[in-house]
Design an enzyme around this catalytic site. Structure first.
Site, PDB file in Angstrom:
ATOM      1  N   CYS A 137      -7.179 -11.378   1.587  1.00 23.60           N
ATOM      2  CA  CYS A 137      -7.214 -10.921   2.971  1.00 23.60           C
ATOM      3  C   CYS A 137      -7.366 -12.101   3.917  1.00 23.60           C
ATOM      4  O   CYS A 137      -8.334 -12.870   3.826  1.00 23.60           O
ATOM      5  CB  CYS A 137      -8.366  -9.932   3.174  1.00 23.60           C
ATOM      6  SG  CYS A 137      -8.485  -9.363   4.886  1.00 23.60           S
ATOM      7  N   CYS A 187     -14.566  -3.818   0.419  1.00 22.46           N
ATOM      8  CA  CYS A 187     -13.152  -4.101   0.691  1.00 22.46           C
ATOM      9  C   CYS A 187     -12.701  -5.263  -0.195  1.00 22.46           C
ATOM     10  O   CYS A 187     -13.494  -5.872  -0.908  1.00 22.46           O
ATOM     11  CB  CYS A 187     -12.961  -4.451   2.161  1.00 22.46           C
ATOM     12  SG  CYS A 187     -13.712  -6.036   2.628  1.00 22.46           S
ATOM     13  N   ARG A 213       0.852  -1.190   0.000  1.00 23.25           N
ATOM     14  CA  ARG A 213       0.000   0.000   0.000  1.00 23.25           C
ATOM     15  C   ARG A 213       0.885   1.238   0.000  1.00 23.25           C
ATOM     16  O   ARG A 213       1.815   1.353   0.805  1.00 23.25           O
ATOM     17  CB  ARG A 213      -0.908  -0.003   1.220  1.00 23.25           C
ATOM     18  CG  ARG A 213      -1.903   1.153   1.261  1.00 23.25           C
ATOM     19  CD  ARG A 213      -2.737   1.082   2.534  1.00 23.25           C
ATOM     20  NE  ARG A 213      -3.526  -0.139   2.584  1.00 23.25           N
ATOM     21  CZ  ARG A 213      -3.915  -0.718   3.724  1.00 23.25           C
ATOM     22  NH1 ARG A 213      -3.573  -0.196   4.893  1.00 23.25           N
ATOM     23  NH2 ARG A 213      -4.632  -1.818   3.692  1.00 23.25           N
ATOM     24  N   CYS A 247     -12.980  -2.083   6.796  1.00 23.25           N
ATOM     25  CA  CYS A 247     -12.131  -1.327   5.871  1.00 23.25           C
ATOM     26  C   CYS A 247     -12.930  -0.452   4.915  1.00 23.25           C
ATOM     27  O   CYS A 247     -12.459   0.601   4.501  1.00 23.25           O
ATOM     28  CB  CYS A 247     -11.241  -2.285   5.086  1.00 23.25           C
ATOM     29  SG  CYS A 247      -9.960  -3.062   6.102  1.00 23.25           S
ATOM     30  N   ARG A 270      -1.427   6.678   9.561  1.00 25.44           N
ATOM     31  CA  ARG A 270      -1.397   6.152   8.194  1.00 25.44           C
ATOM     32  C   ARG A 270      -1.689   7.260   7.178  1.00 25.44           C
ATOM     33  O   ARG A 270      -1.640   8.438   7.494  1.00 25.44           O
ATOM     34  CB  ARG A 270      -2.385   5.000   8.076  1.00 25.44           C
ATOM     35  CG  ARG A 270      -2.054   3.843   9.033  1.00 25.44           C
ATOM     36  CD  ARG A 270      -2.940   2.642   8.807  1.00 25.44           C
ATOM     37  NE  ARG A 270      -2.574   1.514   9.646  1.00 25.44           N
ATOM     38  CZ  ARG A 270      -3.133   0.312   9.558  1.00 25.44           C
ATOM     39  NH1 ARG A 270      -4.093   0.092   8.673  1.00 25.44           N
ATOM     40  NH2 ARG A 270      -2.750  -0.675  10.354  1.00 25.44           N
ATOM     41  N   LYS A 314      -5.698   6.969  12.105  1.00 27.94           N
ATOM     42  CA  LYS A 314      -6.113   7.436  10.780  1.00 27.94           C
ATOM     43  C   LYS A 314      -6.660   8.860  10.851  1.00 27.94           C
ATOM     44  O   LYS A 314      -7.379   9.200  11.787  1.00 27.94           O
ATOM     45  CB  LYS A 314      -7.188   6.508  10.201  1.00 27.94           C
ATOM     46  CG  LYS A 314      -6.723   5.058  10.022  1.00 27.94           C
ATOM     47  CD  LYS A 314      -7.838   4.167   9.483  1.00 27.94           C
ATOM     48  CE  LYS A 314      -7.349   2.751   9.281  1.00 27.94           C
ATOM     49  NZ  LYS A 314      -8.419   1.867   8.758  1.00 27.94           N
ATOM     50  N   LYS A 374      -3.430   1.282  15.128  1.00 23.16           N
ATOM     51  CA  LYS A 374      -3.378   2.151  13.950  1.00 23.16           C
ATOM     52  C   LYS A 374      -4.075   3.481  14.235  1.00 23.16           C
ATOM     53  O   LYS A 374      -4.924   3.597  15.116  1.00 23.16           O
ATOM     54  CB  LYS A 374      -4.038   1.452  12.766  1.00 23.16           C
ATOM     55  CG  LYS A 374      -5.477   1.040  12.987  1.00 23.16           C
ATOM     56  CD  LYS A 374      -5.940   0.166  11.826  1.00 23.16           C
ATOM     57  CE  LYS A 374      -7.310  -0.443  12.112  1.00 23.16           C
ATOM     58  NZ  LYS A 374      -7.733  -1.373  11.054  1.00 23.16           N
ATOM     59  N   CYS A 430     -15.343  -8.929   6.671  1.00 19.34           N
ATOM     60  CA  CYS A 430     -15.208  -9.178   8.101  1.00 19.34           C
ATOM     61  C   CYS A 430     -15.614  -7.898   8.832  1.00 19.34           C
ATOM     62  O   CYS A 430     -15.847  -6.863   8.197  1.00 19.34           O
ATOM     63  CB  CYS A 430     -13.769  -9.579   8.448  1.00 19.34           C
ATOM     64  SG  CYS A 430     -12.606  -8.186   8.465  1.00 19.34           S
TER      65      CYS A 430
END
Length: 1531
Positions: free
Chosen positions: A1392, A1386, A1026, A1435, A1095, A1167, A1165, A1431
């Site tokens: 994934c 996603c 990414r 995302c 990110r 964002k 993470k 899931c």
């Protein structure tokens, strides 16, 4: 089957299928395709599914084997192996397969095979399919109603068994369509079949295995259970049907006239009177066949009261005229005659039909015709006439004229289509002709074609297969010529014939001659004076001189065509009618894998042997998962290998769903090759309506595992000093290299390793796995031999890793207690060792809908239905892990810990003794599954006598992400060592966590995971990369560079992510570093694109306000750079050259010190996104920090409102986890906002939960602290306070597609990129188109957070050229439904590792199924935000969508409703664990209501709340409250 049944049989096919099922070991079911049932196969499958027992099948469950074969795949090849193995075989088919299979029919005639043939076309059957094969040595029986079909099917099977010869039972499938009969009586079937005869055949397999040579077998009378009397051979005279031969009564004459009498299949062996003691065996003759069939019919008459004869007569005994009908529906004629008026010409006439068509028994025909009959009209329904006189007419003439009786006149008629309304007229014409003084022979009666001329097996180009022909069109345009195209008009030739390679090749040769003639015509025209001007003559002369040189001719063609067009004379127009000949045509034949079988392969041979410059595209559609079901005796040839052995042909093996680029390259090279070329094209499908997803998955399995290697073979390369063979399959390149190095011939490759054979043996992978299991187990046992203590084997089935961790920990604790412990996955355990175990423990998770995890299924499958396991000496216990609320509906509670419960029950049934009762770990307990586990483990130690052991060592705590980070030396770990390890495509688990910080995740292809495991291979590991691309802005040059990376180093696709950046998939470990360096050369980076850091910073692309966008975009870049990690590990690992020197783009590396992050970075993470009102197209509420740009009174950016604590991640059924929207902290000025973001991040760094990663996001930190406390801590670090939030207004969170003009006059176009996937397909070359646009575009590209793409800053003067280019590649289309435009998904499967269900590959399919409902309710243009994820990690930010589907298990989703249209409100659970059928039912009902009940401008999510469909979610902490489908606590 039961002795009697109340089942009603409605069609001849059903009647036949039921009899064949009762009377066969194997039924070869010939079908249009393997996914499309024939009129027989649906009934056969139903009987199999009901486990109905056959009377004959010699299997443990008495269920016959059904072999489904496509009609064009040489189906009769599947008969040879089982019939020779002593298994009774029947075939259910239409007549379409008979003539192509005639070579097999001759070889099978002397074997007791039964063919049940439904004549085709169904609407008007062609009996020539029967007459064409009448001399093949088979017995032929005909039925004309449902009842007769039942009886003749039974007769056929009994006759085949008694005679030892093949029987063909044929019928018109529409005969007796309105009649129904009772199902067969099994007792009658049993008696007529004579099971003693059946068992006798089954117990004596036949010798011989070569289907390409006649074994010389002849059915003999001594084989039969009923001996014939000495005089039985002379009871009747059987006369020749094709020639006027003298009747004879001895066996010799019968043998000599076998071709006409069908009594024997080959000449008897010569017998020496000197050496032979016993008399020669008597071969089964026509008389014997009649004796057997008459005996069977006598039994049938006695048992069922139905009587049959070789020839059936209906009508008065004194009739003078009769018709002998060989065609459809004799009942129609009989009924018309019986109801005739006395004045009608056909009154008092009779009707004859043949029940036993072959052998032709002339004497029996004479017996059947009353002596009063003087005139016979023979009616033959034969569409394909091959002789002047009809076959039946010759039969009747030969028999009647040479026999006794009063017949004076026999007249042949060609019978066409007759309906109930026209039968009277037809009969009048027939009898007027018959009784005339000079009757006309071959008079046509009825229509030549039926109103609906159809065939069950129409040869048509499958829709899926157009993928390759579209590529041909794209590559070669007007130059393409497909000689055997089904769309071509072929002057009366059937498309079955015109599609063959022989016909197509002949067509191409004819076209080549036509081209030569055209060149001569042009040469003549160039010297003539018939043009209006002199200009064309010069151009034509130039072209003629270069006609033999394709390149020069091509260069001259445009000029010639242009000059002729301008000239416009009659001669010019004549020449332009053949305009394609001015260019070098690309000549192609297109075929299927039917050409791989013997009956189609001869045409391929002709092309190769000719050496002509002809290209063959052969499309193989056999799915990988069906390869093992293929009959090994079917001899499907590897055409690629066959062609390469010729030495003069170009050969390529391609797969469009694996590598589009390689297909293009192969077709281009084939076109340029001067000689025959073969392009093998893989396109697997089960049925015409297979989704592209199914085709993709099957392709990946085939290519990845070597079943369908991608390669190119070019003999001309040798002249250039290049290798002839190029292997293009990434997965097997290394594995094949050793063979290619040794001998650069694919022949050797295929011969030495079956892995790369055309058909993989199913047992190959199984054998490897068994050997691996045995070696591992034996090696470990050797290690344990020196230890003392009781043995304990611990097997785990793990889905998410918990079961594996528990098993390993239990093993360590067992060893500490002195036990000899072995720990392994269930799939690695050799099941044959189970009865020898002393103590064994199973720890299994629950996957999907109460299923065993993948690594436990092989063991479960091996023991669940076993009838031989004896575990009386085995002690065991089971620990099961599950979630009692995962399937919340009461009826689904059975799935809770189902694998563990099932395993516990089965082991006990086999006699094993429980060490401890089953333990049930429940994720809903206070400590999750640990609650149940901690209660179970002490009981296990107690039972094993090791509960109270002193001096147990302290167990080290499990290694956490925090441990990995702090030990990594600022994100180095052992990444370099892992990249340099050539023994695996993977890296270590710890390094997998660290590489996320570098912008890459290790993944494996889940589409092929099981197949690779079965082959003994490690998973298909690859990496996702990414990019970090603040604000999602890319230059045109960067776009081209990203495109290059995806093609050369990835899987040929790019993903535009919901984080507004580029993502690459399928990058194998060896290409990971080159890919990182290529990204760096493009002045991009991947550092901190993932991991526990800040990110990629997102920013609204805002094409309508470019000046304002630039100001906001600059802030996104500033924040991104400010919060970037400082470690130099990234440069050390990825940006070194070959001599290990750092290659840095921007100065020397900074020393390792993380002033913002510290050595452990963030807890989770982080964002940030920036929205520009009124567009919330970046979902500011969904992020740790959401910045809302505020425009000042001067029109420039003044500052930002700052939201904190948004986040999408959650865990199914864990109410401690939830999505959350950001809370307002206040306003910050533009100059200060990057510092404000830093301080928010630092508070999270210091106060975030580092012990529980599921509780580590900023949203939980703020919820735990409270918004005010959190704000104060940020302000304390910042040294200033947030100002009150400024007013703002959002209207939507979607993109507006199409063209828009900004305030500076520049143009912008938003492309619709479904779910962000940039790829080329045969229908839509999107990736190529965008690359071509990037080559000329002077502006920039902006990626959107909704996964779309904006072409920005197109000047007015470039607009027309850009629009033209977009139209060329279909990129100007924005006419999609509002639902599709507002959708997002996603990646999910196959890459994934967290995915529980499909997402990106499934959402477009689901929307397509809803669009009809949108149209019906006037909602096509309405924007409804729908999102899907595989899931609950979120995302694609599903929790903010108006309607969302979140994967729960494969094919099952939780459904959420009520999200805010502009992303301001969370949705709520509406239904749990629903599948497609229920999704469609619910959505269609809701959409219909919404259309009828909504207020003006009311959005779907708002309506769902107002209408009471769902409760409103006011914040993350009430996300689980008041859901529409309450979870039940009952179990």
């Amino acid at each position: 089957m039961a002795e009697s049944t109340n089942v009603t049989v409605r069609t001849p096919e059903e009647a036949v299928a039921r009899i064949a099922y009762l009377a066969s070991d194997v039924i070869v079911s010939v079908q249009p395709s393997l996914a499309s049932d024939s009129d027989f196969s649906s009934h056969l499958k139903q009987l199999v599914s009901q486990k109905t027992q056959s009377l004959v099948a010699n299997t443990s469950d008495a269920v016959p084997e059904i072999q489904s074969v496509r009609h064009n795949n040489d189906p009769l090849l599947s008969v040879f192996a089982p019939i020779r193995a002593g298994r009774l075989v029947s075939v259910t088919t239409t007549s379409a397969v008979l003539l192509p299979s005639i070579a097999h029919l001759y070889k099978l005639a002397a074997l007791p095979v039964v063919l049940h043939v439904a004549l085709a076309p169904k609407s008007f059957p062609d009996y020539s399919a029967i007459t064409s094969i009448r001399n093949s040595g088979w017995t032929f029986l005909q039925s004309e109603s449902v009842q007769e079909a039942q009886d003749m099917a039974l007769t056929a099977h009994a006759l085949a068994i008694r005679s030892g010869k093949g029987v063909i039972h044929f019928f018109d499938p529409t005969a007796g369509a309105d009649a129904t009969v009772s199902a067969e009586d099994a007792a009658v079937v049993r008696e007529i079949l004579n099971l003693d005869n059946v068992r006798r055949f089954q117990s004596a397999p036949l010798s011989g295995s070569n289907i390409y040579a006649n074994d010389g077998r002849i059915a003999i009378v001594s084989d039969q259970p009923e001996p014939l009397t000495s005089g039985s051979r002379q009871d009747h005279v059987v006369q020749s049907s094709e020639a006027e031969t003298t009747p004879s009564t001895n066996a010799t004459s019968h043998a000599s006239s076998q071709s006409s009498q069908q009594s024997v299949t080959s000449s008897p062996p010569s017998v020496s009177t000197v050496t032979t003691i016993e008399p020669a065996a008597l071969f089964v003759s026509s008389e014997d066949i009649y004796k057997y069939v008459n005996s069977i019919w006598a039994q049938l008459n006695q048992l069922a009261g139905r009587q049959y004869h070789a020839f059936e007569w209906s009508g008065p005994a004194n009739a003078e005229n009769c018709i002998f009908l060989f065609g459809s529906d004799s009942a129609l004629f009989s009924d018309a005659i019986s109801h005739a008026q006395s004045s009608d010409e056909f009154a008092n006439a009779g009707v004859l039909t043949s029940r036993l068509y072959r052998p032709w028994l002339g004497a029996k025909l004479i017996e059947a015709i009353p002596k009063s009959v003087k005139r016979v009209a023979v009616l033959e329904q034969v569409s394909r006439k091959t002789t002047k006189w009809g076959p039946l007419l010759i039969d009747v003439l030969t028999s009647v004229k040479s026999g006794f009786g009063g017949v004076e006149t026999i007249v042949g008629h060609q019978l066409g289509y007759i309906s109930k309304g026209t039968v009277g007229q037809a009969l009048r014409g027939i009898f007027q002709n018959l009784t005339s003084e000079k009757p006309i022979q071959n008079l046509e009666v009825g229509e030549r074609e039926s109103p609906e001329q159809t065939s069950e097996y129409v040869l048509e180009k499958p829709k899926l297969e157009t993928a390759y022909t579209k590529i041909l069109d794209q590559l070669f345009g007007d130059r393409i010529f497909i000689a055997n195209s089904l769309e071509a008009e072929n002057a009366g030739v059937s498309n079955t014939i015109s599609a063959s390679p022989e016909y197509g090749f002949g067509s191409l040769l004819a076209r080549k001659e036509r081209k030569q003639k055209f060149v001569a015509e042009v040469k003549e025209a160039a010297g003539s004076g018939r043009f209006l001007t002199e200009v064309p003559k010069r151009s034509l002369a130039k072209w003629v001189s270069a006609a033999e040189d394709p390149k020069k001719a091509e260069a001259a063609a445009d000029e010639v065509i242009s000059k002729l067009t301008v000239d416009n004379s009659r001669l010019s127009k004549t020449l332009l009618e053949n305009k394609p000949f001015f260019r070098k045509q690309s000549l192609w034949l297109v075929g299927s894998d039917a050409w791989s079988y013997d009956l189609g392969n001869s045409g391929v041979h002709h092309v190769l042997a000719s050496g002509e410059n002809v290209n063959l595209l052969i499309i193989d559609s056999t799915p990988y998962s069906e390869r093992t079901a293929a009959d090994a005796n079917r001899r499907k040839k590897d055409i690629g290998l066959y062609a390469m052995n010729f030495g003069n042909a170009y050969v390529a093996s391609t797969a469009v769903y694996s590598s589009y680029t390689q297909v293009l390259q192969a077709m281009d090279e084939a076109d340029k090759f001067n000689g025959p070329s073969i392009v093998l094209a893989y396109l697997p499908y089960f049925g015409e309506h297979d989704s592209p997803l199914t085709v993709l998955q099957e392709t990946k399995k085939a290519v990845d595992l070597g079943y369908w290697p991608l390669y190119r073979w070019n003999p001309e390369n040798e002249k250039k000093g290049e290798p002839n063979f190029s292997l293009d399959s990434e997965r097997i390149k290394k594995e094949l290299k050793q063979f290619l190095d040794r001998d650069n011939q694919l022949t050797q490759l295929m011969r030495r390793d079956p892995l790369f054979g055309a058909v993989l043996s199913e047992d190959f992978g199984t054998e490897i796995r068994a050997q691996q299991k045995r070696k591992a187990k034996d090696a470990y046992n050797q290690l344990l031999e020196g230890l003392f203590g009781a043995p304990l084997t611990i097997l785990f089935g793990s889905d998410g890793g918990n079961a594996q961790s528990l098993a390993k920990r239990l093993g360590n604790r067992g060893r500490a207690r002195g036990l000899k412990t072995t720990v392994m996955a269930m799939e690695d355990y050799p099941v044959e060792d189970l009865p020898t175990e002393e103590n064994i423990v199973f720890i299994t998770a629950t996957a999907g809908q109460g299923e065993f995890p993948q690594n436990a299924k092989p063991l479960w499958d091996a023991i669940k239905d076993s009838t031989e396991l004896d575990l009386a000496s085995v002690n065991y216990s089971v620990m099961a892990l599950g979630d009692s609320h995962y399937w919340p509906r009461k009826e689904d509670k059975v799935y809770y810990n189902k694998p563990g419960k099932d395993l516990d029950r089965v082991l006990a049934n086999f006699g094993a003794k429980r060490l401890a009762d089953i333990g049930l770990g429940d994720d809903q307990d206070p400590d999750g599954y640990q609650t149940g586990y901690q209660a179970w483990e002490p009981k296990l130690w107690e039972a094993l006598g090791v509960a109270n052991v002193d001096g147990l060592p302290e167990e080290p705590p499990p290694i956490t992400n925090e441990d990995i980070k702090i030990a990594s030396n600022y994100l180095r770990g052992t990444i370099v060592e892992g990249l340099n390890d050539p023994t695996t495509g993977a890296i270590s688990a710890a390094d997998q966590q660290l590489t996320k910080f570098h912008g890459t995740y290790m993944q494996d292809d889940r589409d092929v995971r099981d197949e690779r495991k079965a082959m003994g291979l490690e998973p298909a590991y690859s990496f996702m990369i990414r990019c970090r691309l603040a604000g999602g802005v890319s230059t045109s040059k960067q776009w081209i560079q990203m495109d290059d990376i995806s093609t050369e180093l990835g899987n040929e696709t790019m993903k535009l992510t919901t984080r507004q950046t580029f993502q690459f998939h399928g990058v194998v470990k060896g290409k990971l570093k080159p890919a990182m360096q290529a990204i760096n050369r493009a002045l991009m980076t991947t550092i901190a694109a993932c991991g526990d850091v800040n990110r990629n910073v997102m920013c609204s692309p805002l094409p309508s306000q470019s000046k304002y966008h630039r100001e906001v975009y600059a802030v996104s870049q500033k924040i991104s750079d400010h919060l970037l990690p400082s470690t130099s590990a990234y440069h050390e690992i990825w940006l070194t050259d070959d001599d290990n020197k750092k290659t840095q783009v921007a100065g020397d590396a900074i020393q390792d010190f993380e002033p913002l992050y510290g050595p452990t970075y963030l807890p989770r993470k982080f964002k940030i996104s920036i929205g520009i009102p009124p567009h919330n197209d970046v979902d500011v509420y969904a992020h740790d920090i959401g910045l809302i740009a505020i425009k000042g009174e001067d029109g420039h950016l003044s500052g930002f409102n700052l939201l904190a604590g948004g986040g999408m991640g959650a865990t199914h059924n864990n109410k401690k986890t939830y999505p959350q929207t950001g809370r307002m902290l206040g306003y910050a000025k533009t100059a200060d906002v990057h510092i404000a973001c830093e301080k928010v991040m630092l508070v999270q760094r210091d106060f975030g939960d580092r012990k529980n990663r599921k509780h580590a996001r900023l949203k939980y930190t703020i919820d735990d602290m409270g918004v005010d406390v959190f704000r104060s801590k940020v302000e304390e670090l910042w040294g200033q306070q947030f100002q009150p939030a400024r007013a703002f207004h959002f209207e939507s969170n979607i993109d507006t597609l199409g063209w828009t003009k900004d305030e500076t006059g520049m143009n912008h176009f938003t492309f619709f990129i479904e779910n962000g996937r940039i790829e080329d397909t045969a229908d839509f070359p999107m990736k190529t188109g965008l690359r071509e646009i990037a080559k000329v575009h002077k502006g920039e590209f902006r990626l959107t957070a909704n996964q779309h793409l904006i072409l920005s800053n197109v000047a007015d003067e470039d607009l027309d050229a850009m629009k033209s280019l977009m139209a060329k590649y279909k990129l100007d289309n924005v006419q999609f439904s509002g639902l599709r435009q507002s959708s997002s998904a996603c990646v999910a499967f196959p890459t994934c590792g967290l995915a529980m269900a499909e997402s990106e590959r499934y959402l477009p399919v689901l929307i397509s199924k809803l669009e009809g409902c949108l149209e019906e309710n006037g909602l096509r243009q309405d924007s409804i935000v729908m999102r899907m994820t595989g899931c609950p990690n979120g995302c694609a930010r599903p929790w903010l969508a108006e309607v969302a589907f979140v994967g729960k298990a494969f094919g099952a989703y939780n459904m959420y409703l009520g999200g805010g249209y502009h992303g301001q409100r969370l949705n709520k659970l509406y239904r749990s664990s629903i599948k497609e059928a229920e999704i469609l039912e619910i959505m269609k009902g809701l959409l219909k209501r919404y259309a009828a009940e909504r207020d003006s401008s009311e959005h779907f999510g708002d309506w769902c709340i107002r209408a009471g469909v769902i409760n409103e979610t006011r914040g993350g902490q009430d996300f689980h409250e008041g859901v529409a489908e309450e979870e039940s606590d009952e179990e």
